[in-house]
Design a protein around this motif. Structure first.
Motif, PDB file in Angstrom:
ATOM      1  N   LEU A 109       0.865  -1.202   0.022  1.00 64.57           N
ATOM      2  CA  LEU A 109      -0.032   0.026  -0.074  1.00 64.57           C
ATOM      3  C   LEU A 109       0.827   1.076  -0.027  1.00 64.57           C
ATOM      4  CD1 LEU A 109      -3.057  -0.936   2.617  1.00 64.57           C
ATOM      5  CD2 LEU A 109      -3.126  -1.087   0.138  1.00 64.57           C
ATOM      6  N   SER A 110       2.065   1.027   0.599  1.00 64.81           N
ATOM      7  CA  SER A 110       2.864   2.476   0.676  1.00 64.81           C
ATOM      8  C   SER A 110       3.493   2.646  -0.768  1.00 64.81           C
ATOM      9  CB  SER A 110       4.201   2.107   1.400  1.00 64.81           C
ATOM     10  OG  SER A 110       3.692   1.927   3.070  1.00 64.81           O
ATOM     11  N   ILE A 111       3.596   1.339  -1.616  1.00 64.84           N
ATOM     12  CA  ILE A 111       4.319   1.769  -3.187  1.00 64.84           C
ATOM     13  C   ILE A 111       2.872   2.265  -3.763  1.00 64.84           C
ATOM     14  CG2 ILE A 111       4.778   0.581  -5.152  1.00 64.84           C
ATOM     15  CD1 ILE A 111       6.525  -1.332  -3.188  1.00 64.84           C
ATOM     16  N   LEU A 112       1.775   1.840  -3.478  1.00 67.35           N
ATOM     17  CA  LEU A 112       0.594   2.138  -4.310  1.00 67.35           C
ATOM     18  C   LEU A 112       0.187   3.502  -3.959  1.00 67.35           C
ATOM     19  CD1 LEU A 112      -1.329  -1.411  -4.117  1.00 67.35           C
ATOM     20  CD2 LEU A 112      -0.104  -0.364  -6.182  1.00 67.35           C
ATOM     21  N   PHE A 113       0.170   3.950  -2.810  1.00 60.71           N
ATOM     22  CA  PHE A 113      -0.195   5.225  -2.326  1.00 60.71           C
ATOM     23  C   PHE A 113       0.407   6.250  -1.655  1.00 60.71           C
ATOM     24  CE2 PHE A 113      -3.889   2.291  -2.108  1.00 60.71           C
ATOM     25  CZ  PHE A 113      -4.948   2.995  -2.517  1.00 60.71           C
ATOM     26  N   TYR A 114       1.999   5.992  -2.489  1.00 61.30           N
ATOM     27  CA  TYR A 114       3.025   6.872  -1.761  1.00 61.30           C
ATOM     28  C   TYR A 114       2.774   8.325  -1.583  1.00 61.30           C
ATOM     29  CZ  TYR A 114       4.325   8.294  -6.486  1.00 61.30           C
ATOM     30  OH  TYR A 114       4.666   8.755  -7.877  1.00 61.30           O
ATOM     31  N   ASP A 115       1.963   8.971  -2.435  1.00 61.72           N
ATOM     32  CA  ASP A 115       1.897  10.594  -2.503  1.00 61.72           C
ATOM     33  C   ASP A 115       0.517  11.062  -2.393  1.00 61.72           C
ATOM     34  OD1 ASP A 115       1.369   9.842  -5.050  1.00 61.72           O
ATOM     35  OD2 ASP A 115       2.561  11.280  -5.778  1.00 61.72           O
ATOM     36  N   ARG A 116      -0.503  10.112  -2.170  1.00 61.30           N
ATOM     37  CA  ARG A 116      -1.769  10.413  -2.272  1.00 61.30           C
ATOM     38  C   ARG A 116      -2.801   9.594  -1.267  1.00 61.30           C
ATOM     39  NH1 ARG A 116      -0.495   7.401  -6.601  1.00 61.30           N
ATOM     40  NH2 ARG A 116       0.256   9.228  -7.591  1.00 61.30           N
ATOM     41  N   GLU A 117      -3.904  10.298  -0.895  1.00 56.72           N
ATOM     42  CA  GLU A 117      -4.979   9.605  -0.003  1.00 56.72           C
ATOM     43  C   GLU A 117      -5.620   8.542  -0.766  1.00 56.72           C
ATOM     44  OE1 GLU A 117      -5.095  10.202   3.221  1.00 56.72           O
ATOM     45  OE2 GLU A 117      -3.856  11.793   3.496  1.00 56.72           O
ATOM     46  N   VAL A 118      -6.203   8.781  -2.107  1.00 57.83           N
ATOM     47  CA  VAL A 118      -7.033   8.018  -2.827  1.00 57.83           C
ATOM     48  C   VAL A 118      -6.106   7.485  -4.070  1.00 57.83           C
ATOM     49  CG1 VAL A 118      -8.978   8.704  -1.805  1.00 57.83           C
ATOM     50  CG2 VAL A 118      -8.163   9.644  -3.908  1.00 57.83           C
ATOM     51  N   PRO A 119      -6.407   6.545  -4.760  1.00 58.21           N
ATOM     52  CA  PRO A 119      -5.770   6.018  -5.913  1.00 58.21           C
ATOM     53  C   PRO A 119      -6.122   6.953  -7.128  1.00 58.21           C
ATOM     54  CG  PRO A 119      -7.527   4.532  -5.434  1.00 58.21           C
ATOM     55  CD  PRO A 119      -7.291   5.326  -4.243  1.00 58.21           C
ATOM     56  N   ASP A 120      -5.035   7.099  -8.165  1.00 56.02           N
ATOM     57  CA  ASP A 120      -5.318   7.853  -9.235  1.00 56.02           C
ATOM     58  C   ASP A 120      -4.444   7.097 -10.322  1.00 56.02           C
ATOM     59  OD1 ASP A 120      -5.577   9.653 -11.155  1.00 56.02           O
ATOM     60  OD2 ASP A 120      -4.597  11.401 -10.245  1.00 56.02           O
ATOM     61  N   ARG A 146      -4.278   7.910 -13.316  1.00 58.32           N
ATOM     62  CA  ARG A 146      -3.340   8.623 -14.219  1.00 58.32           C
ATOM     63  C   ARG A 146      -2.098   9.018 -13.663  1.00 58.32           C
ATOM     64  NH1 ARG A 146      -7.855  13.100 -14.269  1.00 58.32           N
ATOM     65  NH2 ARG A 146      -7.464  12.770 -11.861  1.00 58.32           N
ATOM     66  N   ALA A 147      -1.743   8.780 -12.269  1.00 56.27           N
ATOM     67  CA  ALA A 147      -0.759   9.345 -11.774  1.00 56.27           C
ATOM     68  C   ALA A 147       0.605   8.498 -12.019  1.00 56.27           C
ATOM     69  CB  ALA A 147      -0.575   9.278 -10.401  1.00 56.27           C
ATOM     70  N   ASP A 148       1.767   8.995 -12.106  1.00 53.50           N
ATOM     71  CA  ASP A 148       2.981   8.449 -12.211  1.00 53.50           C
ATOM     72  C   ASP A 148       3.105   7.328 -11.582  1.00 53.50           C
ATOM     73  OD1 ASP A 148       5.846   8.255 -13.156  1.00 53.50           O
ATOM     74  OD2 ASP A 148       6.385   8.904 -11.273  1.00 53.50           O
ATOM     75  N   LYS A 149       3.706   6.180 -11.869  1.00 49.94           N
ATOM     76  CA  LYS A 149       3.980   5.017 -10.954  1.00 49.94           C
ATOM     77  C   LYS A 149       5.331   4.701 -10.723  1.00 49.94           C
ATOM     78  CE  LYS A 149      -0.409   2.391 -12.315  1.00 49.94           C
ATOM     79  NZ  LYS A 149      -1.124   1.160 -12.780  1.00 49.94           N
ATOM     80  N   ASN A 150       6.077   5.555 -10.391  1.00 52.06           N
ATOM     81  CA  ASN A 150       7.467   5.750 -10.055  1.00 52.06           C
ATOM     82  C   ASN A 150       7.547   6.261  -8.626  1.00 52.06           C
ATOM     83  OD1 ASN A 150       8.722   4.735 -12.460  1.00 52.06           O
ATOM     84  ND2 ASN A 150       7.722   6.489 -13.387  1.00 52.06           N
ATOM     85  N   PRO A 151       7.221   5.304  -7.700  1.00 55.55           N
ATOM     86  CA  PRO A 151       7.226   5.871  -6.233  1.00 55.55           C
ATOM     87  C   PRO A 151       8.652   5.959  -5.791  1.00 55.55           C
ATOM     88  CG  PRO A 151       6.785   3.627  -6.483  1.00 55.55           C
ATOM     89  CD  PRO A 151       6.644   4.172  -7.671  1.00 55.55           C
TER      90      PRO A 151
END
Length: 424
Positions: free
Chosen positions: A355-366, A368-373
């Motif tokens: 979950l830390s990788i998937l939600f590293y900079d946000r409260e809810v998923p996106d 469209r967001a960059d997938k480079n945590p």
């Protein structure tokens, strides 16, 4: 976490497992129902996937929704499809005259010999029979394609046993023609510890298949049999000797509920380093990463890499007495039930770090967001492979010679992990 509930992730879960619910609660997530459509994260059981991705489904996910399975995850997780896709991958390498398809003098793949010889029954019976006759003293293991937890598995060492099984199946009421099996050459020289057979459960997080991006978890475990291994054909029916599945071993008289017949991968590494040396041990773990990577690559082309999806796979790997790893199967729903206190801690961490990788900079998923945590969000995961980074690196440098792109040159020796952007 923001105090504004509108920014809180709303979740739906099909599995009431503590390692899931505790993670969600710690993050302040809010439980909701699937029916109202007002959800952000759905931990879905595989049998409910059709409700999301089936032809008749009316659900259309939006950009802030995420689910824990890819639509056709079974391409890697059904035993027959896994082998079929790996075989296809190797043939494709041969057609392209790729160095990965190199074979030795016995016709075995040098770099992609990652699964035991396997056939689909009843379709490949004639091919299997020819192979069996070439190796008359071999033992084979039969597994139903669509079952898990060791259900329906048995061993044979005579063709007559297979014919007897086939005849018995025809007399079973309501037997379906789709009830297919795979039959694989049994690894009869497993690495033993304390005289007992074991295998490894390794967790792998895939956030995208195209481009492929995968992480491997460092804190997997070994599952031991309760009865010492022997080569006697009289013990072929003793599943406590041959199958490591916890669902089977927990019924044995000698099952120890305190440690659950499990070791951590860290304990295994320390043991092997002391008995076989650090170099051989690091090479073995490196080979395991190689095996995982190319099994993922074998299905990347066919996988529906939906941007709303991720997957936490459970890879089952067997080590033989030459420290060679073999891929046994891949699970799309690795068990989240805890059998020991250490088990509970580890499985909680598997989910927490994912979950830390998937939600590293946000409260809810996106989606469209960059997938480079950032690496700081990996926890106990390590980056196994980043196809996008590899392509960028290739475009920014001169083409390498075959010598410098050989498998051995593209790995970080002594670390037990791959070089993420250079593996081919």
């Amino acid at each position: 976490m923001s105090p504004d509930n509108n920014l809180k992730c709303k979740y739906v879960v099909d599995l009431e497992k503590s390692c899931l619910l505790n993670n969600f609660e710690k993050r302040g997530w809010i439980p909701t129902s699937l029916e109202n459509g007002d959800w952000n994260f759905y931990w879905c059981a595989v049998h409910n996937l059709k409700n999301l991705f089936g032809i008749e489904s009316t659900i259309r996910m939006n950009d802030n929704q995420l689910v824990n399975h890819f639509p056709n995850h079974y391409e890697l997780c059904r035993k027959d499809l896994m082998v079929k896709n790996i075989k296809r991958y190797r043939k494709e390498m041969e057609r392209n005259d790729h160095w990965l398809a190199e074979k030795d003098s016995d016709g075995n793949y040098v770099h992609l010999d990652i699964v035991p010889s396997t056939y689909l029954l009843p379709a490949d019976y004639n091919l299997f029979a020819e192979d069996f006759k070439r190796h008359p003293n071999s033992t084979w293991i039969m597994k139903p394609c669509g079952k898990a937890r060791g259900i329906g598995i048995f061993l044979i060492n005579k063709l007559s046993q297979l014919k007897k099984w086939a005849n018995a199946r025809t007399n079973i009421p309501q037997q379906t023609t789709r009830d297919t099996y795979v039959i694989s050459r049994y690894i009869n020289n497993p690495l033993l510890i304390g005289g007992k057979k074991f295998d490894l459960r390794i967790y792998v997080l895939v956030t995208s298949f195209r481009p492929l991006k995968a992480y491997v978890y460092k804190m997997g475990f070994c599952r031991f049999c309760t009865v010492k291994y022997n080569h006697s054909t009289s013990d072929l029916d003793n599943l406590f000797v041959h199958l490591t599945n916890v669902s089977i071993q927990k019924n044995a008289d000698d099952y120890n509920a305190q440690h659950g017949g499990k070791w951590t991968l860290e304990s295994l590494r320390l043991y092997l380093s002391s008995t076989h040396g650090s170099a051989k041990t690091d090479n073995m773990f490196d080979d395991i990463n190689w095996l995982i990577l190319h099994s993922l690559k074998s299905v990347a082309w066919i996988m529906n890499s939906d941007k709303h999806c991720f997957e936490i796979y459970g890879f089952d790997v067997l080590i033989d007495d030459k420290l060679k790893p073999w891929l046994i199967e891949v699970n799309a729903s690795p068990s989240l039930s805890a059998t020991t206190a250490n088990d509970r801690i580890m499985k909680y961490s598997v989910i927490k770090d994912a979950l830390s990788i998937l939600f590293y900079d946000r409260e809810v998923p996106d989606s469209r967001a960059d997938k480079n945590p950032p690496r700081s969000s990996f926890g106990q995961y390590e980056l196994l492979y980043d196809e996008e980074a590899e392509k960028a690196e290739q475009e920014g440098s001169k083409p390498s010679s075959k010598k410098t792109t050989q498998r051995g040159a593209s790995r970080l020796r002594g670390t037990g992990r791959p070089a993420p952007t250079t593996w081919k």
